[in-house]
Write an enzyme that holds these catalytic residues in place. Sequence first.
Site, PDB file in Angstrom:
ATOM      1  N   CYS A 140       0.824  -1.227   0.000  1.00 16.37           N
ATOM      2  CA  CYS A 140       0.000   0.000   0.000  1.00 16.37           C
ATOM      3  C   CYS A 140       0.848   1.262   0.000  1.00 16.37           C
ATOM      4  O   CYS A 140       0.343   2.343  -0.310  1.00 16.37           O
ATOM      5  CB  CYS A 140      -0.932   0.008   1.199  1.00 16.37           C
ATOM      6  SG  CYS A 140      -1.903  -1.487   1.360  1.00 16.37           S
ATOM      7  N   HIS A 283      -3.521   6.978   2.908  1.00 15.60           N
ATOM      8  CA  HIS A 283      -3.901   5.651   2.417  1.00 15.60           C
ATOM      9  C   HIS A 283      -5.267   5.325   3.004  1.00 15.60           C
ATOM     10  O   HIS A 283      -5.508   5.513   4.201  1.00 15.60           O
ATOM     11  CB  HIS A 283      -2.853   4.633   2.852  1.00 15.60           C
ATOM     12  CG  HIS A 283      -3.262   3.222   2.594  1.00 15.60           C
ATOM     13  ND1 HIS A 283      -3.859   2.818   1.413  1.00 15.60           N
ATOM     14  CD2 HIS A 283      -3.182   2.110   3.377  1.00 15.60           C
ATOM     15  CE1 HIS A 283      -4.115   1.529   1.485  1.00 15.60           C
ATOM     16  NE2 HIS A 283      -3.718   1.075   2.650  1.00 15.60           N
ATOM     17  N   ASN A 313     -10.204  -0.438   0.493  1.00 17.15           N
ATOM     18  CA  ASN A 313      -8.743  -0.347   0.448  1.00 17.15           C
ATOM     19  C   ASN A 313      -8.261  -0.927  -0.886  1.00 17.15           C
ATOM     20  O   ASN A 313      -8.435  -2.114  -1.151  1.00 17.15           O
ATOM     21  CB  ASN A 313      -8.180  -1.131   1.633  1.00 17.15           C
ATOM     22  CG  ASN A 313      -6.667  -1.105   1.698  1.00 17.15           C
ATOM     23  OD1 ASN A 313      -5.998  -0.724   0.741  1.00 17.15           O
ATOM     24  ND2 ASN A 313      -6.120  -1.540   2.833  1.00 17.15           N
TER      25      ASN A 313
HETATM   26  O1  UT7 Z   1      -3.462  -1.524   3.762  1.00 18.57           O
HETATM   27  C1  UT7 Z   1      -3.244  -2.165   4.960  1.00 18.57           C
HETATM   28  C2  UT7 Z   1      -4.272  -3.230   5.105  1.00 18.57           C
HETATM   29  N1  UT7 Z   1      -4.802  -3.527   6.345  1.00 18.57           N
HETATM   30  C3  UT7 Z   1      -5.427  -2.710   7.217  1.00 18.57           C
HETATM   31  O2  UT7 Z   1      -5.437  -1.522   7.173  1.00 18.57           O
HETATM   32  C4  UT7 Z   1      -6.177  -3.400   8.306  1.00 18.57           C
HETATM   33  C5  UT7 Z   1      -6.045  -2.747   9.652  1.00 18.57           C
HETATM   34  N2  UT7 Z   1      -6.955  -3.385  10.572  1.00 18.57           N
HETATM   35  C6  UT7 Z   1      -8.289  -3.149  10.574  1.00 18.57           C
HETATM   36  O3  UT7 Z   1      -8.772  -2.374   9.768  1.00 18.57           O
HETATM   37  C7  UT7 Z   1      -9.132  -3.833  11.601  1.00 18.57           C
HETATM   38  O4  UT7 Z   1      -8.298  -4.544  12.492  1.00 18.57           O
HETATM   39  C8  UT7 Z   1     -10.194  -4.793  11.006  1.00 18.57           C
HETATM   40  C9  UT7 Z   1     -11.267  -3.996  10.311  1.00 18.57           C
HETATM   41  C10 UT7 Z   1      -9.573  -5.770  10.037  1.00 18.57           C
HETATM   42  C11 UT7 Z   1     -10.864  -5.575  12.115  1.00 18.57           C
HETATM   43  O5  UT7 Z   1     -11.446  -4.687  13.069  1.00 18.57           O
HETATM   44  P1  UT7 Z   1     -11.162  -4.887  14.619  1.00 18.57           P
HETATM   45  O6  UT7 Z   1     -11.924  -3.865  15.327  1.00 18.57           O
HETATM   46  O7  UT7 Z   1      -9.664  -4.910  14.813  1.00 18.57           O
HETATM   47  O8  UT7 Z   1     -11.796  -6.290  14.876  1.00 18.57           O
HETATM   48  P2  UT7 Z   1     -11.137  -7.607  15.466  1.00 18.57           P
HETATM   49  O9  UT7 Z   1     -10.259  -8.266  14.481  1.00 18.57           O
HETATM   50  O10 UT7 Z   1     -10.563  -7.269  16.819  1.00 18.57           O
HETATM   51  O11 UT7 Z   1     -12.415  -8.517  15.660  1.00 18.57           O
HETATM   52  C12 UT7 Z   1     -13.478  -8.149  16.562  1.00 18.57           C
HETATM   53  C13 UT7 Z   1     -14.612  -9.152  16.419  1.00 18.57           C
HETATM   54  C14 UT7 Z   1     -14.123 -10.612  16.441  1.00 18.57           C
HETATM   55  O12 UT7 Z   1     -15.101 -11.349  17.145  1.00 18.57           O
HETATM   56  P3  UT7 Z   1     -14.868 -11.762  18.682  1.00 18.57           P
HETATM   57  O13 UT7 Z   1     -13.598 -12.564  18.667  1.00 18.57           O
HETATM   58  O14 UT7 Z   1     -14.719 -10.474  19.428  1.00 18.57           O
HETATM   59  O15 UT7 Z   1     -16.098 -12.527  19.008  1.00 18.57           O
HETATM   60  C15 UT7 Z   1     -14.140 -11.016  14.984  1.00 18.57           C
HETATM   61  O16 UT7 Z   1     -14.343 -12.389  14.820  1.00 18.57           O
HETATM   62  O17 UT7 Z   1     -15.242  -8.979  15.153  1.00 18.57           O
HETATM   63  C16 UT7 Z   1     -15.335 -10.247  14.483  1.00 18.57           C
HETATM   64  N3  UT7 Z   1     -15.275  -9.998  13.034  1.00 18.57           N
HETATM   65  C17 UT7 Z   1     -16.376  -9.748  12.313  1.00 18.57           C
HETATM   66  N4  UT7 Z   1     -17.681  -9.686  12.644  1.00 18.57           N
HETATM   67  C18 UT7 Z   1     -18.565  -9.408  11.652  1.00 18.57           C
HETATM   68  C19 UT7 Z   1     -14.191  -9.950  12.235  1.00 18.57           C
HETATM   69  N5  UT7 Z   1     -14.575  -9.687  10.984  1.00 18.57           N
HETATM   70  C20 UT7 Z   1     -15.930  -9.571  10.998  1.00 18.57           C
HETATM   71  C21 UT7 Z   1     -16.876  -9.278  10.012  1.00 18.57           C
HETATM   72  N6  UT7 Z   1     -18.175  -9.214  10.387  1.00 18.57           N
HETATM   73  N7  UT7 Z   1     -16.551  -9.060   8.725  1.00 18.57           N
END
Ligand code: UT7
Length: 357
Positions: A140, A283, A313
């Site tokens: 990115c 970004h 993204n």
């Molecule tokens: O260009 C660089 C590319 N990458 C990035 O910029 C990514 C940077 N990271 C992020 O944007 C975030 O970490 C995410 C959007 C990927 C995830 O958000 P988060 O607030 O960090 O969520 P998390 O991974 O801590 O997950 C929280 C909960 C989990 O459930 P439990 O374990 O708390 O029960 C996940 O299983 O959300 C759940 N979850 C979802 N629920 C519904 C993860 N993905 C989904 C989904 N829909 N799509």
Amino acid sequence: MKTPDFSTAPPFSREGPTETPSGQSISEPSVVISGTGHYLPHKVLTNTDLTKIVDTNEEWILTRTGISERRIAEPTETSGTMATEAARMAIANANLQAEDIDLVIVATITPDQPFPATACYVQTTLGMRTIAAFDVEAACSGFLYILDIAHAMVRNGPYRHALIIGTEKLSAITDWQDRSTCILFGDGAGAAVLSRSSFSGKKTGILDTTLGADGANGHILQMPGGGCRIPATPDSITSRQHFLKMNGREVFKLAVKVMEKASLDILARNHLQADEIHSIIPHQANIRIIEMLSSRLEIPMERFFINLDQYGNTSAASIPIALHEARESGFCPSGAYSILVGFGAGLTWGATLIRWP
Ligand code: UT7
């Protein structure tokens, strides 16, 4: 032999000295963004559409990421075809013809094929001369990397007009069974033409770039298969090694940290305060990352250009797509300072300071 006397030499600057030891100003080239363009596939994939593919819901995606929809390329559209369309627009926007371009650099993690370079495809498809053309892979941050490379090559000659393109068909490496990643990414391309020009008075154009990388954090965002370490085999395909894998939480934390540092570094070494920056073109990964950056830099969100709600993204394409839309919407007025800032797999990051002519 007489030892040269450096005691009266002006301090080192990436732009070179602007005046002689006796105080006379030196006319030196500056490098400006003379044109921009983008291409977005027509097919829209909404958050509602995603609820039919994986176990998710519209509200979770919107509140955790800020994304409402993204574009998905057709099977016939590739990083190369999208790059070509974005490039065509950028060249026209610069009032140039394809034969005026002296150099093509493409940033992508989804090249049309491992080799030859996607830049060579663009060069021949647009009917350019047999000029230098190559790809760079910095995920990115790729557009900021190629911008700095092209800046140096144009500034130091003999290149006069460089075409730089960020292009991605991320849908081809997205694991559509992984709800934590497939909601984030989209396809598209953005391009810019960098041109050498002389300046008088206050310097404008690309003023400075800072780049960085931390390979120790490479594992938090990667595609394990497809290189020589894990070539394509029936096993590598069954175990889904040819898809993007990410530890979202770790990437999030580091993204905020490195984008803040890159922004502060570029401000400090150019003797600027945050409130002198008219606009930031970040970004487009996650609205919460951008909000945290805004709060840490004490630059209000209104000064950040945002389009991730529409496109998600798009990795190396994200900053140049946003740059084009920002220029078109009057977000980059003459005389104003803008910062482009990003991070990506590697881990890589960068920031570029621009003053608009
Ligand atoms: O260009 C660089 C590319 N990458 C990035 O910029 C990514 C940077 N990271 C992020 O944007 C975030 O970490 C995410 C959007 C990927 C995830 O958000 P988060 O607030 O960090 O969520 P998390 O991974 O801590 O997950 C929280 C909960 C989990 O459930 P439990 O374990 O708390 O029960 C996940 O299983 O959300 C759940 N979850 C979802 N629920 C519904 C993860 N993905 C989904 C989904 N829909 N799509």
